[in-house]
Design an enzyme around this catalytic site. Structure first.
Site, PDB file in Angstrom:
ATOM      1  N   GLN A   1       0.833  -1.197   0.000  1.00  0.00           N
ATOM      2  CA  GLN A   1       0.000   0.000   0.000  1.00  0.00           C
ATOM      3  C   GLN A   1       0.869   1.249   0.000  1.00  0.00           C
ATOM      4  O   GLN A   1       1.879   1.328   0.678  1.00  0.00           O
ATOM      5  CB  GLN A   1      -0.957  -0.009   1.184  1.00  0.00           C
ATOM      6  CG  GLN A   1      -0.328  -0.234   2.540  1.00  0.00           C
ATOM      7  CD  GLN A   1      -1.367  -0.363   3.631  1.00  0.00           C
ATOM      8  OE1 GLN A   1      -2.537  -0.079   3.452  1.00  0.00           O
ATOM      9  NE2 GLN A   1      -0.938  -0.803   4.803  1.00  0.00           N
TER      10      GLN A   1
ATOM     11  N   HIS B   1      -2.764   0.167  -3.914  1.00  0.00           N
ATOM     12  CA  HIS B   1      -3.684   0.623  -2.877  1.00  0.00           C
ATOM     13  C   HIS B   1      -4.175   2.035  -3.203  1.00  0.00           C
ATOM     14  O   HIS B   1      -5.339   2.263  -3.450  1.00  0.00           O
ATOM     15  CB  HIS B   1      -3.050   0.574  -1.482  1.00  0.00           C
ATOM     16  CG  HIS B   1      -3.982   0.952  -0.373  1.00  0.00           C
ATOM     17  ND1 HIS B   1      -4.132   2.241   0.059  1.00  0.00           N
ATOM     18  CD2 HIS B   1      -4.794   0.214   0.394  1.00  0.00           C
ATOM     19  CE1 HIS B   1      -5.005   2.298   1.050  1.00  0.00           C
ATOM     20  NE2 HIS B   1      -5.428   1.074   1.267  1.00  0.00           N
TER      21      HIS B   1
ATOM     22  N   ASP C   1      -8.030   1.030  -3.323  1.00  0.00           N
ATOM     23  CA  ASP C   1      -9.009   1.138  -2.238  1.00  0.00           C
ATOM     24  C   ASP C   1      -9.594   2.543  -2.293  1.00  0.00           C
ATOM     25  O   ASP C   1      -8.869   3.534  -2.163  1.00  0.00           O
ATOM     26  CB  ASP C   1      -8.325   0.889  -0.895  1.00  0.00           C
ATOM     27  CG  ASP C   1      -9.307   0.719   0.251  1.00  0.00           C
ATOM     28  OD1 ASP C   1     -10.498   1.071   0.076  1.00  0.00           O
ATOM     29  OD2 ASP C   1      -8.897   0.248   1.329  1.00  0.00           O
TER      30      ASP C   1
ATOM     31  N   GLU D   1     -11.545  -1.965  -4.058  1.00  0.00           N
ATOM     32  CA  GLU D   1     -11.976  -2.223  -2.688  1.00  0.00           C
ATOM     33  C   GLU D   1     -12.913  -1.120  -2.216  1.00  0.00           C
ATOM     34  O   GLU D   1     -12.613   0.066  -2.347  1.00  0.00           O
ATOM     35  CB  GLU D   1     -10.745  -2.302  -1.781  1.00  0.00           C
ATOM     36  CG  GLU D   1     -11.031  -2.738  -0.364  1.00  0.00           C
ATOM     37  CD  GLU D   1      -9.758  -3.054   0.402  1.00  0.00           C
ATOM     38  OE1 GLU D   1      -9.832  -3.104   1.644  1.00  0.00           O
ATOM     39  OE2 GLU D   1      -8.693  -3.243  -0.234  1.00  0.00           O
TER      40      GLU D   1
ATOM     41  N   ASP E   1     -14.572  -4.848   2.409  1.00  0.00           N
ATOM     42  CA  ASP E   1     -13.772  -4.432   3.561  1.00  0.00           C
ATOM     43  C   ASP E   1     -14.701  -3.913   4.649  1.00  0.00           C
ATOM     44  O   ASP E   1     -15.137  -4.667   5.511  1.00  0.00           O
ATOM     45  CB  ASP E   1     -12.752  -3.370   3.127  1.00  0.00           C
ATOM     46  CG  ASP E   1     -11.829  -2.940   4.269  1.00  0.00           C
ATOM     47  OD1 ASP E   1     -11.920  -3.503   5.368  1.00  0.00           O
ATOM     48  OD2 ASP E   1     -11.004  -2.032   4.059  1.00  0.00           O
TER      49      ASP E   1
ATOM     50  N   GLN F   1     -11.553  -9.076   2.251  1.00  0.00           N
ATOM     51  CA  GLN F   1     -10.420  -8.764   3.117  1.00  0.00           C
ATOM     52  C   GLN F   1     -10.742  -9.239   4.529  1.00  0.00           C
ATOM     53  O   GLN F   1     -11.691  -8.756   5.153  1.00  0.00           O
ATOM     54  CB  GLN F   1     -10.074  -7.276   3.169  1.00  0.00           C
ATOM     55  CG  GLN F   1      -8.907  -7.074   4.123  1.00  0.00           C
ATOM     56  CD  GLN F   1      -8.385  -5.674   4.296  1.00  0.00           C
ATOM     57  OE1 GLN F   1      -7.454  -5.460   5.064  1.00  0.00           O
ATOM     58  NE2 GLN F   1      -8.938  -4.713   3.600  1.00  0.00           N
TER      59      GLN F   1
ATOM     60  N   LYS G   1      -9.737  -8.658   7.757  1.00  0.00           N
ATOM     61  CA  LYS G   1      -8.968  -7.583   8.405  1.00  0.00           C
ATOM     62  C   LYS G   1      -8.624  -8.047   9.807  1.00  0.00           C
ATOM     63  O   LYS G   1      -9.417  -7.915  10.738  1.00  0.00           O
ATOM     64  CB  LYS G   1      -9.780  -6.290   8.400  1.00  0.00           C
ATOM     65  CG  LYS G   1      -8.958  -5.031   8.416  1.00  0.00           C
ATOM     66  CD  LYS G   1      -9.839  -3.811   8.243  1.00  0.00           C
ATOM     67  CE  LYS G   1      -9.047  -2.551   7.998  1.00  0.00           C
ATOM     68  NZ  LYS G   1      -8.655  -2.388   6.596  1.00  0.00           N
TER      69      LYS G   1
ATOM     70  N   THR H   1      -3.937  -3.811   8.741  1.00  0.00           N
ATOM     71  CA  THR H   1      -3.813  -2.361   8.695  1.00  0.00           C
ATOM     72  C   THR H   1      -2.355  -1.950   8.774  1.00  0.00           C
ATOM     73  O   THR H   1      -1.528  -2.655   9.384  1.00  0.00           O
ATOM     74  CB  THR H   1      -4.601  -1.713   9.851  1.00  0.00           C
ATOM     75  OG1 THR H   1      -4.328  -0.311   9.895  1.00  0.00           O
ATOM     76  CG2 THR H   1      -4.224  -2.319  11.191  1.00  0.00           C
ATOM     77  N   CYS H   2      -2.062  -0.792   8.199  1.00  0.00           N
ATOM     78  CA  CYS H   2      -0.727  -0.210   8.301  1.00  0.00           C
ATOM     79  C   CYS H   2      -0.384   0.133   9.742  1.00  0.00           C
ATOM     80  O   CYS H   2       0.789   0.328  10.082  1.00  0.00           O
ATOM     81  CB  CYS H   2      -0.648   1.042   7.436  1.00  0.00           C
ATOM     82  SG  CYS H   2      -1.901   2.286   7.858  1.00  0.00           S
TER      83      CYS H   2
END
Length: 419
Positions: free
Chosen positions: A172, A194, A237, A272, A306, A328, A330, A359-360
């Site tokens: 991403q 992303h 996304d 997404e 998502d 996804q 998550k 997640t980042c």
């Protein structure tokens, strides 16, 4: 192998937690920050440092098993839980988890993990972040006790029937949507970029023109820089913004996504969260309709679920309705990682794309656990995390899968020679 103690400490997350409602409403940038007031309850500012708590299981042979409690970047959005409070989480761990775990024998992962995931504290379920972190630590402990990788524990206890090999990585870009694409191409990332298309003005465009231009640029950049037959999937996304510019008109959204797919060609396109219907039932209905419309147009685009597809029950509801092409999973939203495993396997059995996401805003520890789970479940792609810098997430997740595959392969070869 017994558990002697449980320790917990606040640690840094890999990115920041952001108020999605404010950003989507057009919050004003102030350098890396935003100057507007937050809209989502719990936020003191639109962008705040991410929070995490690291849990450590002290084992009787002196080793330590790790698991990190994490929050998603857009906490409190799309039906997700709110922000982490480290002090409250540590208190919950001491009162609710420590008495249940100290002295317990580690002779596997699944039974104990399921017991803890279903446990109650103060008459209610253990919080999602705490369940996420402690289940990672229990999986680590089970692997150490057995002398194998976490992926081998998952493969064997859940009978996944999967050969342990690295799965495609999805990187991403964050807001740096151009130079990071060059990084991804040079490093031959499987799925990119992303794009973080979370605002209309500046990223999507009032008619979607900016995203059309961006996808065409990504396509041309791949063709210009690639070596040999490198052909990544283009995955963007859009955080429901496409639905916003077309006022929820799904026919118009389908027309636009079909145009986007043509800009991406010859590369495959995944989009997404193109629309946000506001709740799970509405999201499922919208995705079912969109998939039908895209099929009637012959559009080569896959829809990725998502938001509003957060828990194991949510995922199963989307699968039952065939309400996405890819799901996804998550990871922090599912609580214990056993639920992530179940979800990925359910998605695969249903014949849809299984995306081991997250997640980042996670940590190196949770990223490594996710990588091993993705391998053991045969996921179709795994998120490079944490962070938005590309290089670090690729290194952590990619190297973890390479090492794990080598260890598992060597162990299998030795076992075959012994037999």
């Amino acid at each position: 192998m017994r558990i002697l103690d449980l320790l917990g400490v606040p640690v840094r997350a890999g990115f920041f937690r952001d108020d999605q409602a404010s950003i989507r409403a057009g919050a004003t940038h102030d350098g890396f920050l935003y100057s507007d007031a937050p809209l989502t309850p719990g936020f003191r500012a639109v962008r705040e440092p991410g929070m995490a708590v690291s849990l450590m299981l002290l084992l009787e042979d002196g080793r330590v098993a790790l698991g990190d409690c994490a929050e998603v970047q857009y906490a409190g959005a799309g039906g997700r839980s709110t922000l982490i409070d480290p002090d409250r989480l540590l208190d919950e761990a001491v009162r609710g988890l420590r008495p249940a775990l100290v002295g317990r024998e580690i002779d596997g992962f699944r039974p104990l993990a399921e017991e803890i995931d279903a446990a109650l504290v103060d008459g209610g379920p253990i919080s999602l972040p705490l369940r996420y972190g402690i289940s990672q630590a229990l999986l680590d402990a089970a692997a150490q006790a057995a002398g194998v990788t976490m992926a081998e524990v998952v493969r064997d206890e859940y009978d996944t029937g999967v050969e342990l090999a690295p799965v495609p990585i999805y990187a991403q870009s964050g807001d740096d949507r151009y130079s990071t694409v060059d990084k991804m191409i040079l490093k031959r990332v499987d799925v990119l970029p992303h794009g973080l298309i979370n605002t209309i003005d500046g990223k999507l465009g009032r008619r979607g023109e900016l995203l059309l231009e961006y996808v065409a640029w990504v396509r041309d950049r791949i063709l210009h820089l690639r070596v040999d037959d490198y052909a990544p999937v283009i995955h963007v996304d859009v955080y429901g913004t496409v639905g916003l510019i077309f006022d929820g008109d799904l026919d118009a959204v389908a027309d636009y996504l079909a145009r986007l797919a043509k800009e991406a060609a010859p590369f495959h396109l995944r989009v997404e969260h193109p629309v946000d219907a506001g709740d799970r039932e509405g999201q499922i209905a919208a995705y079912v309709a969109l998939r039908r419309m895209l099929a009637s147009r012959g559009a080569a685009v896959e829809l990725v679920a998502d938001e509003w597809c957060n828990t194991l029950d949510d995922i199963r509801a989307f699968l039952a309705a065939s309400a996405a092409d890819m799901i996804q999973v998550k990871t922090p939203d599912l609580g214990g990682v056993g639920n992530t495993i179940e979800a990925l396997l359910d998605v695969r059995r249903a014949g849809f794309g299984a995306f081991c996401g997250g997640t980042c805003n996670e940590t190196d520890v949770s990223a490594r656990v996710s990588a091993q789970i993705a391998m053991a479940c045969g996921a179709d792609q795994v998120l490079a995390k944490p962070g938005m810098g590309v290089d670090e997430g690729l290194m952590i997740v990619g190297n973890e899968m390479t090492r794990t595959a080598a260890l598992a392969r060597t162990r299998s070869l030795r076992a075959a020679q012994t037999d």
